[in-house]
Motif scaffolding. Structure first.
Motif, PDB file in Angstrom:
ATOM      1  N   THR A  79       0.840  -1.201   0.000  1.00 58.17           N
ATOM      2  CA  THR A  79       0.000   0.000   0.000  1.00 58.17           C
ATOM      3  C   THR A  79       0.874   1.249   0.000  1.00 58.17           C
ATOM      4  O   THR A  79       1.834   1.332   0.765  1.00 58.17           O
ATOM      5  N   GLY A  80       0.527   2.231  -0.838  1.00 57.87           N
ATOM      6  CA  GLY A  80       1.239   3.503  -0.844  1.00 57.87           C
ATOM      7  C   GLY A  80       2.384   3.536  -1.829  1.00 57.87           C
ATOM      8  O   GLY A  80       2.286   3.025  -2.936  1.00 57.87           O
ATOM      9  N   ARG A  81       3.512   4.168  -1.405  1.00 57.73           N
ATOM     10  CA  ARG A  81       4.703   4.297  -2.249  1.00 57.73           C
ATOM     11  C   ARG A  81       5.907   3.754  -1.480  1.00 57.73           C
ATOM     12  O   ARG A  81       5.979   3.919  -0.264  1.00 57.73           O
ATOM     13  N   PRO A  82       6.870   3.131  -2.155  1.00 66.82           N
ATOM     14  CA  PRO A  82       8.004   2.519  -1.453  1.00 66.82           C
ATOM     15  C   PRO A  82       8.804   3.485  -0.589  1.00 66.82           C
ATOM     16  O   PRO A  82       9.339   3.086   0.442  1.00 66.82           O
ATOM     17  N   ILE A  83       8.929   4.754  -1.007  1.00 70.49           N
ATOM     18  CA  ILE A  83       9.744   5.710  -0.258  1.00 70.49           C
ATOM     19  C   ILE A  83       8.933   6.968   0.047  1.00 70.49           C
ATOM     20  O   ILE A  83       8.269   7.520  -0.839  1.00 70.49           O
ATOM     21  N   THR A  84       9.002   7.411   1.313  1.00 67.64           N
ATOM     22  CA  THR A  84       8.500   8.725   1.710  1.00 67.64           C
ATOM     23  C   THR A  84       9.688   9.524   2.221  1.00 67.64           C
ATOM     24  O   THR A  84      10.405   9.079   3.130  1.00 67.64           O
ATOM     25  N   ASN A  85       9.899  10.697   1.647  1.00 65.29           N
ATOM     26  CA  ASN A  85      11.016  11.555   2.054  1.00 65.29           C
ATOM     27  C   ASN A  85      10.509  12.761   2.828  1.00 65.29           C
ATOM     28  O   ASN A  85       9.719  13.549   2.326  1.00 65.29           O
ATOM     29  N   LYS A  86      10.998  12.910   4.065  1.00 64.02           N
ATOM     30  CA  LYS A  86      10.725  14.106   4.858  1.00 64.02           C
ATOM     31  C   LYS A  86      11.997  14.892   5.128  1.00 64.02           C
ATOM     32  O   LYS A  86      11.933  15.972   5.714  1.00 64.02           O
ATOM     33  N   GLY A  87      13.130  14.353   4.691  1.00 66.32           N
ATOM     34  CA  GLY A  87      14.411  15.022   4.889  1.00 66.32           C
ATOM     35  C   GLY A  87      14.957  15.558   3.587  1.00 66.32           C
ATOM     36  O   GLY A  87      14.247  16.216   2.822  1.00 66.32           O
ATOM     37  N   THR A  88      16.239  15.273   3.338  1.00 62.15           N
ATOM     38  CA  THR A  88      16.898  15.664   2.088  1.00 62.15           C
ATOM     39  C   THR A  88      17.375  14.389   1.407  1.00 62.15           C
ATOM     40  O   THR A  88      18.179  13.640   1.956  1.00 62.15           O
ATOM     41  N   LEU A  89      16.857  14.133   0.211  1.00 65.76           N
ATOM     42  CA  LEU A  89      17.125  12.882  -0.494  1.00 65.76           C
ATOM     43  C   LEU A  89      17.516  13.172  -1.931  1.00 65.76           C
ATOM     44  O   LEU A  89      16.848  13.940  -2.626  1.00 65.76           O
ATOM     45  N   THR A  90      18.626  12.544  -2.369  1.00 66.56           N
ATOM     46  CA  THR A  90      19.048  12.582  -3.769  1.00 66.56           C
ATOM     47  C   THR A  90      19.027  11.157  -4.308  1.00 66.56           C
ATOM     48  O   THR A  90      19.595  10.243  -3.706  1.00 66.56           O
ATOM     49  N   ILE A  91      18.345  10.961  -5.447  1.00 70.07           N
ATOM     50  CA  ILE A  91      18.272   9.646  -6.085  1.00 70.07           C
ATOM     51  C   ILE A  91      19.042   9.698  -7.388  1.00 70.07           C
ATOM     52  O   ILE A  91      18.780  10.553  -8.251  1.00 70.07           O
ATOM     53  N   THR A  92      19.998   8.787  -7.549  1.00 69.06           N
ATOM     54  CA  THR A  92      20.829   8.743  -8.749  1.00 69.06           C
ATOM     55  C   THR A  92      21.102   7.274  -9.089  1.00 69.06           C
ATOM     56  O   THR A  92      20.557   6.366  -8.463  1.00 69.06           O
TER      57      THR A  92
END
Length: 294
Positions: free
Chosen positions: A27-40
């Motif tokens: 249910t939902g999305r695999p990742i929730t970001n409340k901080g600082t996140l860089t995806i590469t």
């Protein structure tokens, strides 16, 4: 279970070509970001095989930068690959965002410098598919990228108090009459400095404006005689406050018609506007400019 990046964390996620995939029944999305996140790292984050309770890939409530990768969710749900919430600051440098049915939903701050955004809609037969959809006070700046949608390539939702600035990019739509490759609903502001936008077949207008729009430059092509829509279409019978300003670097071509203004105000400071032949008629049968108080 989903992974949450807390508000006090600064994380760089290098996928290195790997995939994060939600399990069946997720249910939902695999990742929730409340901080600082860089995806590469040009990998994949998806919930596309998780059934109708999964709604996309990443939920952002903090600061998120996406440099590369592929992001998606189930085709059968009313979701979005990336959900940028009101507190979210999202910067897209590259990547592919497969809509479910929206590639990105933005109600915060979004800057797009590249990437591919696809709004393919099997959820509601073409009524929700947007590459990017903006609402509820969103501020969006697009500098580059490729945007397509079953309904709109990019949309400012009706009465959303949204600001959309387009400095470049390619926008196409195969949506329905009354929509547009670029749609600006009532109560919103759209500024286009440059872009390449087009529609064809039974698609709606290339730019459909029902709010305030300033188009200083760009190429706008509408081969949509079948849909009987103008390439740039401003106003509607039930909206009195629409405003359209066209600048000297706007190049507008249509088969059914180039520019139509039917409510509010229209100002043309220059540019090029023409109707060309198509398989259904001679271009001279229709209008480069159509104005009516409807």
């Amino acid at each position: 279970e989903s992974v949450e990046i807390p508000a006090n964390k600064n994380i760089k996620l290098d996928l290195q070509g790997h995939t994060i995939a939600a399990a069946s029944g997720f249910t939902g999305r695999p990742i929730t970001n409340k901080g600082t996140l860089t995806i590469t790292g040009d990998g994949t984050i998806t919930s596309e095989n998780s059934g109708t309770n999964a709604t996309g890939a990443v939920n952002n409530e903090g600061t998120l930068t996406i440099e590369s990768g592929t992001f998606s969710g189930p085709a059968e749900v009313n979701g979005m690959a990336i959900n940028n919430r009101a507190a979210g600051n999202l910067h897209i440098i590259g990547g592919t965002f497969n809509g479910c049915p929206r590639g990105i939903q933005n109600v915060g701050t979004l800057v797009v410098d590249g990437g591919t955004f696809i709004g393919t809609d099997s959820y509601s037969a073409g009524k929700e598919g947007n590459g990017i959809v903006c609402g509820n006070g969103a501020h969006t700046t697009i500098n580059d990228g490729e945007f397509t949608g079953d309904l709109n390539a990019v949309s400012n939702m009706d009465n959303g108090n949204c600001t959309l600035i387009i400095n470049g990019g390619t926008f196409t739509s195969n949506g329905s009459d009354g929509s547009g490759a670029i749609y600006n609903g009532p109560g919103n502001t759209l500024t286009i400095e440059d872009c390449n936008a087009s529609t064809s077949g039974n698609a709606g207008s290339t730019v459909c404006n029902r709010g305030t729009a300033t188009i200083n430059g760009g190429s706008f092509v509408g081969d949509n005689c079948l849909a009987k829509t103008y390439t740039i279409n401003s106003g509607q019978t039930s909206v009195a406050g629409s405003s359209l300003v066209l600048g000297e670097d706007a190049v507008v071509t249509g088969t059914f018609g180039a520019v139509r203004v039917v409510s509010g105000s229209g100002t043309i400071n220059g540019g090029s506007y023409k109707v060309v032949d198509c398989d259904n008629h001679s271009g001279s049968d229709f209008y480069a400019l159509y104005v009516a108080s409807e």
